[in-house]
Design an enzyme around this catalytic site. Structure first.
Site, short mmCIF file in Angstrom:
data_model
loop_
_atom_site.label_atom_id
_atom_site.label_comp_id
_atom_site.label_asym_id
_atom_site.label_seq_id
_atom_site.Cartn_x
_atom_site.Cartn_y
_atom_site.Cartn_z
N LEU A 1 5.05 124.86 -22.75
CA LEU A 1 3.93 124.04 -22.30
C LEU A 1 2.73 124.13 -23.22
O LEU A 1 1.97 123.17 -23.35
CB LEU A 1 3.51 124.46 -20.88
CG LEU A 1 4.51 124.17 -19.76
CD1 LEU A 1 4.05 124.82 -18.46
CD2 LEU A 1 4.69 122.67 -19.56
N GLY A 2 2.52 125.28 -23.85
CA GLY A 2 1.35 125.42 -24.71
C GLY A 2 1.22 126.81 -25.28
O GLY A 2 2.09 127.66 -25.10
N GLY B 1 -2.02 129.81 -26.79
CA GLY B 1 -3.43 130.15 -26.98
C GLY B 1 -3.54 131.35 -27.91
O GLY B 1 -2.55 131.81 -28.48
N THR C 1 1.64 132.58 -25.13
CA THR C 1 2.35 131.31 -25.08
C THR C 1 2.67 131.03 -23.61
O THR C 1 2.80 131.95 -22.81
CB THR C 1 3.65 131.35 -25.91
OG1 THR C 1 4.42 132.49 -25.50
CG2 THR C 1 3.34 131.43 -27.39
N VAL C 2 2.78 129.74 -23.27
CA VAL C 2 2.94 129.34 -21.86
C VAL C 2 4.20 128.49 -21.75
O VAL C 2 4.41 127.55 -22.52
CB VAL C 2 1.71 128.56 -21.38
CG1 VAL C 2 1.85 128.21 -19.90
CG2 VAL C 2 0.43 129.36 -21.61
N LYS D 1 3.19 132.72 -18.25
CA LYS D 1 2.33 133.00 -19.40
C LYS D 1 2.74 134.35 -19.98
O LYS D 1 2.65 135.38 -19.29
CB LYS D 1 0.86 133.02 -19.00
CG LYS D 1 -0.09 133.26 -20.16
CD LYS D 1 -1.54 133.08 -19.72
CE LYS D 1 -2.48 133.23 -20.93
NZ LYS D 1 -3.89 133.01 -20.53
N ASP E 1 -16.35 130.61 -18.36
CA ASP E 1 -15.70 129.85 -19.45
C ASP E 1 -15.22 128.48 -18.96
O ASP E 1 -14.12 128.06 -19.27
CB ASP E 1 -14.52 130.66 -20.02
CG ASP E 1 -14.01 130.09 -21.34
OD1 ASP E 1 -14.82 129.52 -22.10
OD2 ASP E 1 -12.80 130.21 -21.62
#
Length: 553
Positions: free
Chosen positions: A75-76, A78, A82-83, A104, A207
């Protein structure tokens, strides 16, 4: 929009971007094979500053984590994780149908001290008051476990599956931004979530930004179609590198634009940088463009920093430029005095009593409260000039709503509970389409602004959530007031809304009832009376016009 901390690729149905020339042709086959990306090109987490392959877990599609979660797609990613979308095979066996979760997988370099600091906050958010209406607008973890790689141990956190973050959802709207009608459906969800975090949990998010807000799935079939599309058109990936990692490209596009009901289901996510609000806080927080004045000047910050953050974010959601795009947010280029100059242009000079609180005030202001670098001042930034898509009463209400959040003195900002009652959100109006964004509508304000190539935040390691606390862990503790060391003269001169209990905190929040009645609406702060008069005049003007129209019929 600012580049996101969590990078995401478009869906496999629309991947004709910079990578397309690197991909081999997909053969016609009943079992589609994924395209491969040239090993010479850095993609996904490889593009991050200080990327270290040994820190990231080498997840593979089809792998089963913790004997339970089968990895389906990426999915993504950061800076610290990783997700992945995963199938809960235990739930599948019990329910007779696939159940999907988000996993995650954090890097193996997060310290135990950092993780332990997250535990109590995560527990408080999940258990403080499930009956609060904002509870369903904060994302919680479902499970945690650890897995080992060749280079260390990785904390994994399991969540429910949500749609794309709102910065990607906006790409599906006309003009690629929320219009005023959709914004009024999104904001109550965010304010309810913040009210829950602030009043029930005593937690500051620190944030808030578009990629930390996600929407529910709505129709459950959306997820099934999403998975099926990925099976039929697998995301491109790079073959194993010398560390044995396959670098998969991310896929997080769930298809059609979200409905109003889906927008109203939005949740605040990523509490990895959250902090307690009832202690003395002075360390840097927030991405540069969202930084509140009390954070820049080190006056001590608490819940109002989130309110400022949300106020600034309105422009990212609604306009084609950010409110403070006049500052350069790239690493090494951010200048606080330039940011303060724009705040002065927008809000007027800061009160001297507020400046006395700041440990860094003398770095930017002289003894008379004047900004030392006068060249940073600008007359171009005003609330009026920064709104290009609204007219008349709607524009006046929007600006007044924003002004309730964007104030120098933190105690003068409205709380999330109070903002839920603002006429911009509550006043009934006839549907009037919001004008679409155009180049000409933003040239005057936006053409002089630098491109936002980065919005770095504080140098803390983010983590979306943490381990569950043992049941016997104490759920609350007494904490010092965040302003115990503040000069007492400031307490006598600062106007504080009556909602706050000044005997313990200058921004202590009362517990919020699960519903708001007409008789229990939050009082208007003394400092906002002139703004309330503006609201009353707008509402009275509307009533007068309606009566006049009725008499002429």
């Amino acid at each position: 929009m600012r580049p996101n901390l969590l990078k995401r690729a478009q869906s496999s149905t629309n991947r004709q971007g910079p990578l397309s020339h690197l991909l081999h042709s997909r053969a016609n086959s009943p079992h589609p094979q994924a395209d491969t990306v040239s090993g010479l090109k850095a993609i996904e987490e490889e593009t991050l500053p200080k990327y270290n392959a040994d820190s990231f877990y080498p997840a593979r599609l089809g792998e089963v984590l913790n004997d339970r979660y089968k990895v389906v797609l990426k999915l993504g990613f950061g800076m610290t994780a990783t997700v992945w979308l995963a199938q809960d095979i235990r739930a599948n066996a019990k329910a007779g149908q696939p159940t999907y979760v988000t996993v995650k997988i954090n890097v193996n370099t997060l310290t135990n001290d950092f993780l332990s600091g997250r535990r109590e906050i995560a527990e408080r958010l999940q258990t403080a008051n499930p009956n609060h209406p904002g509870y369903k607008h904060v994302r919680f973890m479902l499970d945690t476990f650890r897995i080992k790689s060749k280079h260390g141990e990785h904390l994994c956190i399991v969540y429910d599956v949500l749609r794309e973050p709102i910065d990607l959802c906006m790409e599906k709207f006309p003009g690629r931004r929320f219009n005023s009608e959709k914004l009024r459906k999104l904001l109550p969800a965010l304010l309810l979530g913040l009210d829950y975090m602030h009043s029930e949990c005593r937690v500051v998010h620190t944030d808030l930004k578009a990629d930390n807000i996600m929407m529910g799935l709505g129709d459950p079939s959306v997820l099934e179609r999403f998975v099926q599309r990925e099976l039929e058109h697998p995301s491109p990936r790079k073959m194993p590198d010398n560390h044995g990692r396959i670098i998969y490209t991310s896929c997080s596009d769930f298809g059609e634009a979200p409905s109003d009901a889906v927008i109203e289901s939005a949740k605040i996510t990523d509490i990895g940088l959250a902090q307690w609000g009832d202690v003395r806080n002075t360390k840097p927080i927030q991405s540069n463009a969202f930084m509140a004045p009390e954070v820049i000047l080190q006056c001590g910050w608490s819940y109002p920093a989130d309110i400022w953050n949300l106020g600034v974010m309105l422009w990212d959601l609604f306009e084609n430029f950010g409110l403070f795009d006049g500052i350069d947010t790239r690493p090494g280029h951010y200048r606080p005095e330039q940011h303060l100059g724009l705040m002065i242009s927008l809000l007027g000079p800061p009160p001297k009593e507020f400046l006395k609180r700041g440990a860094k005030t003398t770095s930017y202001f002289d003894a008379q409260g004047q900004l030392k670098n006068a060249e940073c001042l600008s007359e171009d930034l005003t609330f009026e000039s920064s709104i290009s898509r609204l007219r008349g009463e709607e524009k006046e209400l929007f600006i007044d709503f924003a002004k309730k959040m964007l104030k120098w003195v933190p105690e003068e900002r409205w709380t999330a509970e109070q903002l839920l009652e603002h006429p911009y959100l509550t006043k009934e109006r006839e549907y009037i389409p919001t004008p679409a964004l155009s180049r000409t509508s933003t040239e005057t304000f936006g053409s002089i602004l630098p491109s936002r190539t980065g919005t770095p935040g504080p140098t803390s390691s983010p983590l979306s959530a943490s381990l569950h606390l043992p049941k016997d862990v104490e759920k609350s503790a007494s904490r010092n007031s965040p302003t115990e060391s503040t000069d007492t003269s400031l307490e006598n001169t600062t106007s504080v809304p009556s909602t706050y209990n000044t005997t313990t905190l200058p921004y202590q929040l009362k517990k919020r009832d699960t519903s708001l009645s007409e008789s229990s609406k939050p009082p208007v702060p003394q400092s906002n009376k002139c703004s309330q008069e503006l609201i009353d005049s707008i509402l009275n003007r509307g009533k007068a016009n309606a009566n006049k129209a009725a008499e002429t019929k």
